[in-house]
Motif scaffolding. Sequence first.
Motif, PDB file in Angstrom:
ATOM      1  N   HIS A 125       3.472  14.803  -1.068  1.00 43.89           N
ATOM      2  CA  HIS A 125       4.243  16.184  -1.124  1.00 43.89           C
ATOM      3  C   HIS A 125       3.695  17.344  -1.884  1.00 43.89           C
ATOM      4  N   GLY A 126       2.828  18.260  -1.335  1.00 43.60           N
ATOM      5  CA  GLY A 126       2.442  19.426  -2.358  1.00 43.60           C
ATOM      6  C   GLY A 126       1.843  18.949  -3.421  1.00 43.60           C
ATOM      7  N   LEU A 178       0.808  -1.167  -0.067  1.00 39.91           N
ATOM      8  CA  LEU A 178      -0.070   0.037   0.011  1.00 39.91           C
ATOM      9  C   LEU A 178       0.752   1.080   0.111  1.00 39.91           C
ATOM     10  N   MET A 179       1.922   1.226   0.765  1.00 40.53           N
ATOM     11  CA  MET A 179       3.148   2.444   0.660  1.00 40.53           C
ATOM     12  C   MET A 179       4.353   2.006   0.186  1.00 40.53           C
ATOM     13  N   PRO A 180       4.503   1.945  -0.943  1.00 41.27           N
ATOM     14  CA  PRO A 180       5.941   1.459  -1.320  1.00 41.27           C
ATOM     15  C   PRO A 180       6.871   2.570  -1.222  1.00 41.27           C
ATOM     16  N   GLN A 181       6.346   3.645  -1.249  1.00 46.86           N
ATOM     17  CA  GLN A 181       6.774   4.976  -0.902  1.00 46.86           C
ATOM     18  C   GLN A 181       6.178   5.748   0.090  1.00 46.86           C
ATOM     19  N   ALA A 182       7.379   6.508   1.015  1.00 46.10           N
ATOM     20  CA  ALA A 182       6.577   7.332   2.054  1.00 46.10           C
ATOM     21  C   ALA A 182       7.864   8.151   2.521  1.00 46.10           C
ATOM     22  N   TYR A 183       7.419   9.402   3.007  1.00 42.79           N
ATOM     23  CA  TYR A 183       8.294  10.483   3.398  1.00 42.79           C
ATOM     24  C   TYR A 183       8.767  10.393   5.062  1.00 42.79           C
ATOM     25  N   HIS A 187      -4.724  12.343  -7.937  1.00 39.97           N
ATOM     26  CA  HIS A 187      -3.528  11.650  -7.816  1.00 39.97           C
ATOM     27  C   HIS A 187      -3.600  10.393  -6.773  1.00 39.97           C
ATOM     28  N   VAL A 188      -4.233  10.648  -5.568  1.00 42.64           N
ATOM     29  CA  VAL A 188      -4.278   9.844  -4.557  1.00 42.64           C
ATOM     30  C   VAL A 188      -5.378   8.626  -5.145  1.00 42.64           C
ATOM     31  N   ARG A 244      13.308  16.054  -0.423  1.00 42.64           N
ATOM     32  CA  ARG A 244      12.427  17.305  -0.863  1.00 42.64           C
ATOM     33  C   ARG A 244      12.497  18.504   0.122  1.00 42.64           C
ATOM     34  N   ARG A 245      12.239  19.463  -0.178  1.00 43.44           N
ATOM     35  CA  ARG A 245      12.292  20.741   0.527  1.00 43.44           C
ATOM     36  C   ARG A 245      11.262  21.866   0.547  1.00 43.44           C
ATOM     37  N   GLY A 246      10.841  22.212   1.714  1.00 39.62           N
ATOM     38  CA  GLY A 246       9.572  22.954   1.679  1.00 39.62           C
ATOM     39  C   GLY A 246       8.325  22.510   1.437  1.00 39.62           C
ATOM     40  N   GLY A 247       7.391  23.299   1.101  1.00 38.01           N
ATOM     41  CA  GLY A 247       6.031  22.853   0.825  1.00 38.01           C
ATOM     42  C   GLY A 247       5.275  22.131   2.332  1.00 38.01           C
ATOM     43  N   VAL A 248       4.347  21.642   1.977  1.00 42.26           N
ATOM     44  CA  VAL A 248       3.633  20.743   2.933  1.00 42.26           C
ATOM     45  C   VAL A 248       3.260  19.286   2.479  1.00 42.26           C
TER      46      VAL A 248
END
Length: 387
Positions: A74-75, A28-33, A148-149, A87-91
């Motif tokens: 992200h963003g 479900l989450m092969p990528q995460a921050y 996208h989600v 990644r830098r900045g944003g939310v």
Amino acid sequence: MVARLEKSGDLMPGPVREALLALPREVLMPQAYVRRSAQDETPPRWDLLDFSRPGDRDELLELLHGGDSVAIQHGGEAILGRIPGPRRGGVMTAASSTMGLTAGLLQLLDPRPGQRVLDVGSGAGVTAAVMCFVCGDGGVVTLDIDPHVTAAVRERLSGLGYRPAAVTGDGTAGWAAAGPYDRIFVSFAVRRVPQALVEQLAPGGRALMTLGTSSPSWPGLAVVERRPDGSVEAELRAVEFGHRAGAGFDRLFLSAEFRATITPDQGRTQRSRLAPPADTDRGMWLALDHFYPGLVRDFGAKDLTVGAPECGSWMRVKEAGYRRWDVTSRGPRDIWAEIQDVARRWRAAGEPGVYRLHFDADGSQRATSPNGALTWRFSPSDTGVSR
């Protein structure tokens, strides 16, 4: 992760437990921050971890099974086909909620085989996956405002062998085309119960959602049930944790600069014999959030600390001896007086932790204590509260 949830009391034997054991979170989450910057550091820094990269795998698995919230977008970026890295900045704009909160709510929702389910706010697809496992994917709809989600959830649930309806739209409007639903689960905070979701609830059905304000400090859990005769009953429970705000919230927070002003030399101090309400008096704090909006609790402070960032007011209460407290405050609002006002009214109402939710004919909604002594109204326009 499941063992820790069981030990903490957040998870009991049953279908939700079996689903969490069976569903591989890395699918479900092969990528995460993961955040690399300090809490108040600006701009914030993150790394996008990827399960396909051997160097990321151990850290990602620890993140996915730690039980905390997991950021996945992200963003507002496209989730599929991303290149991992910094990644830098944003939310962060999409996440999987903390597992203690999710497990408890899913058990309260009580999903059963063959039920029709509306999952509002798809996130990483964890809730939808549990519903597919328990109820069967043919009756599950997962809905998110971000295409996208939606695309990512559709692909990743397919990787688990599930093909529910994954659709894009406004979660507060629901998805009437596949309704009515036996279970509705909303994974973001709303200001009031959306009428469309009540209308899409089937007889015998149940809906759960966090009701919140601009403050993140004192959430309420709305439990809405439609009886077999078609009537609707609902209650608002004062809870410790709730989902994060959905679209349209202008969230309040206490910045590092604001917190730096909360010192004795910047405020005035008075001695009080009135005790501050306990953290466990959640029904009082929930009522305070509605009668005196705009307050935020600093849960990281040693002493009870509450601020009103919109006007710069704050208050800190420190024990000063037997049944004595020093109350230091600053700004135009007397937050201590506001707290004590609601505390008196809450005690007179029988110290409720659960309020009855009423849906009025004019579209407004009210929360009322069981004895009727304490009540507030949610504005039909979602812009404020009338007392």
